[in-house]
Scaffold this motif. Structure first.
Motif, short mmCIF file in Angstrom:
data_model
loop_
_atom_site.label_atom_id
_atom_site.label_comp_id
_atom_site.label_asym_id
_atom_site.label_seq_id
_atom_site.Cartn_x
_atom_site.Cartn_y
_atom_site.Cartn_z
N UNK A 109 0.78 -1.24 0.00
CA UNK A 109 0.00 0.00 0.00
C UNK A 109 0.81 1.27 0.00
N UNK A 110 2.13 1.17 -0.30
CA UNK A 110 2.96 2.38 -0.31
C UNK A 110 2.83 3.15 -1.62
N UNK A 111 2.28 2.51 -2.65
CA UNK A 111 1.92 3.18 -3.89
C UNK A 111 3.07 3.84 -4.64
N UNK A 112 2.72 4.93 -5.35
CA UNK A 112 3.68 5.64 -6.19
C UNK A 112 4.87 6.16 -5.41
N UNK A 113 4.60 6.80 -4.29
CA UNK A 113 5.68 7.38 -3.50
C UNK A 113 6.63 6.29 -3.03
N UNK A 114 6.07 5.18 -2.56
CA UNK A 114 6.90 4.05 -2.14
C UNK A 114 7.70 3.49 -3.30
N UNK A 115 7.08 3.46 -4.49
CA UNK A 115 7.78 2.97 -5.68
C UNK A 115 8.97 3.84 -6.04
N UNK A 116 8.79 5.14 -5.93
CA UNK A 116 9.90 6.07 -6.22
C UNK A 116 11.04 5.87 -5.22
N UNK A 117 10.67 5.75 -3.94
CA UNK A 117 11.69 5.53 -2.90
C UNK A 117 12.40 4.20 -3.14
N UNK A 118 11.64 3.16 -3.48
CA UNK A 118 12.23 1.85 -3.74
C UNK A 118 13.21 1.90 -4.91
#
Length: 454
Positions: A210-219
């Motif tokens: 559930x981290x979504x777009x922001x989590x994807x960018x961080x990843x």
């Protein structure tokens, strides 16, 4: 003197080819031979050969995404942004002509550019590389979901039916790959091929927790820089170096990124995502209008540049598996308005534009209805003081009106071509009105601010 060039923008639609054309025209004026390779949305075109590299004096790489420079080894490389190539092509060519094959001379020419902040790469380039690979998944998935809606808003719930298949392809597959592809290619831009595995795994985990777009960018950034550090820290004997790319780097980086996403990063970012979603759901009318206005101003400010892309990426992030979004509606309306407004201005105020601009205005209308904001760039570049404020006001009004009318959009692209699809847009008539009002405001401002052509 022979020069080579490569152009590449995040979407690979407009800026890529505009930069290529600008460089070709400038080279012709300067009497310099140039070949431009484009990294567009349909792949590499006008590809540079090994023989051409051997005969070249220098290469200009005007790109906002990662470009493989391996084949240009041995000749001077001048790096710049796509916007620089569009706005100052002569300057870039003149700088490239001054380059010599000595390392000292290349550094002497390029260092002043770095101090001025020109040709800068870093995090922005890495993010835009991820976005450029993600956008086709977003568009294809969104349009397929919209087509499934044409059979009824809940038609895809019936397993085995054609609408269900469309929804599975668009939402269950294309949209499911969206964040992993974003993360993977951010990491690829940082660390090359070894970054793809931890980047995509981190992106998939971001979707699942559930981290979504922001989590994807961080990843993506986490995976890329993890690979960079591992390559720096781990030194193996020559006989075992073959294990690095296929075993050691994928295993260790995936483990590190995965554990950090699950136990450290995922929970707070998921909470932020949930908070943002709740905030958007509970926006009061006044706040929604202000948000639409701000997004509209961002979309028109640099027409496909980093600020425009930030607004667009935010809009895409609010479409969850095809759920209609107020924000996406505002973003697309504001992105269509600049070229539409310019096109209308060339029709209403013919004495304010040259013959060439009137012809370009017809093309701008087509680009506008297709949601290609870059169609307004030639006019903005020619007269920024008068044109850019006009574009921003029109787009700001269009974005604010879509929020006022509570229009929702379930697709991330497509322009007017998605309006006839049932259930793709909640409020087709007010949406059309908002876009037309914004475009007319832009046209009237441009027409009144520009001076007549003598």
């Amino acid at each position: 003197m022979k020069l080579l060039a490569v152009t590449s923008c995040p979407t690979g639609i407009a800026h890529t080819y505009m930069a290529a054309e600008a460089l070709q025209m400038a080279a012709k004026e300067l009497g310099v031979e140039i070949k431009v390779e484009t990294y567009g949305s349909i792949g590499v075109e006008n590809e540079i050969t090994e023989e051409e590299v051997r005969d070249a004096h220098a290469v200009i790489i005007a790109a906002d995404t990662k470009v493989d420079k391996a084949k240009f080894e041995g000749i001077p490389i001048l790096e710049a942004t796509v916007q620089e190539a569009i706005k100052n092509p002569k300057k870039l060519i003149e700088e490239a002509m001054k380059l010599e094959n000595s390392k000292e001379h290349i550094e002497k020419v390029i260092q002043p550019r770095k101090k001025k902040g020109q040709g800068k790469k870093g995090p922005y380039q890495h993010l835009m590389t991820g976005v450029s690979y993600m956008i086709p998944f977003v568009v294809a998935g969104g349009i397929l979901i919209a087509i499934s809606f044409a059979f009824g808003i809940h038609a895809a719930d019936n397993e085995g039916t054609f609408p269900w298949a469309l929804s599975l392809i668009g939402g269950g597959s294309a949209f499911a790959l969206m964040i992993p592809v974003l993360s993977g290619f951010i990491a690829y831009s940082i660390a090359d091929r070894p970054g793809l595995v931890p980047g995509m795994i981190g992106g998939m985990l971001s979707s699942q927790i559930g981290a979504g777009f922001l989590g994807g960018i961080i990843a993506g950034f986490l995976a890329g820089y993890t690979i960079v550090l591992l390559k720096k820290w781990i030194k193996l004997p020559k006989s075992m170096e073959g294990l690095m790319p296929v075993f050691i780097l994928p295993l260790l980086s995936s483990l590190i990124v995965g554990l950090l996403m699950i136990y450290v990063i995922g929970t707070p970012v998921a909470a932020m995502n949930a908070g943002l979603s709740n905030w958007l759901d509970n926006l009061q009318e006044g706040s929604a209008i202000v948000l639409g206005l701000v997004l509209g101003l961002m979309m028109a400010f640099d027409m496909g540049g980093p600020i425009n892309k930030a607004a667009y990426t935010f809009g895409v992030g609010t479409i969850a598996a095809g759920q209609p979004s107020l924000v996406m509606a505002a973003v697309m309306a504001a992105g269509m308005t600049p070229p539409l407004g310019i096109g209308i201005a060339t029709l209403l105020y013919k004495n304010k534009f040259t013959k060439e601009e009137k012809e370009a205005g017809k093309a701008a209308l087509v680009l506008g209805i297709s949601f290609i904001t870059e169609g307004a760039i030639p006019f903005a570049a020619a007269d920024p003081i008068r044109v850019i404020p006009s574009l921003m006001v029109g787009s700001g009004v269009a974005g604010a009106l879509t929020m006022l009318f509570k229009v929702k959009l379930a697709v991330p692209h497509g322009g007017v071509f998605v309006l006839p699809i049932p259930n793709a847009v909640e409020g087709v008539f007010p949406y059309t009105v908002a876009i037309l009002i914004g475009a007319l405001i832009t046209a009237i401002m441009v027409g009144n601010l520009k001076k007549p052509i003598e």
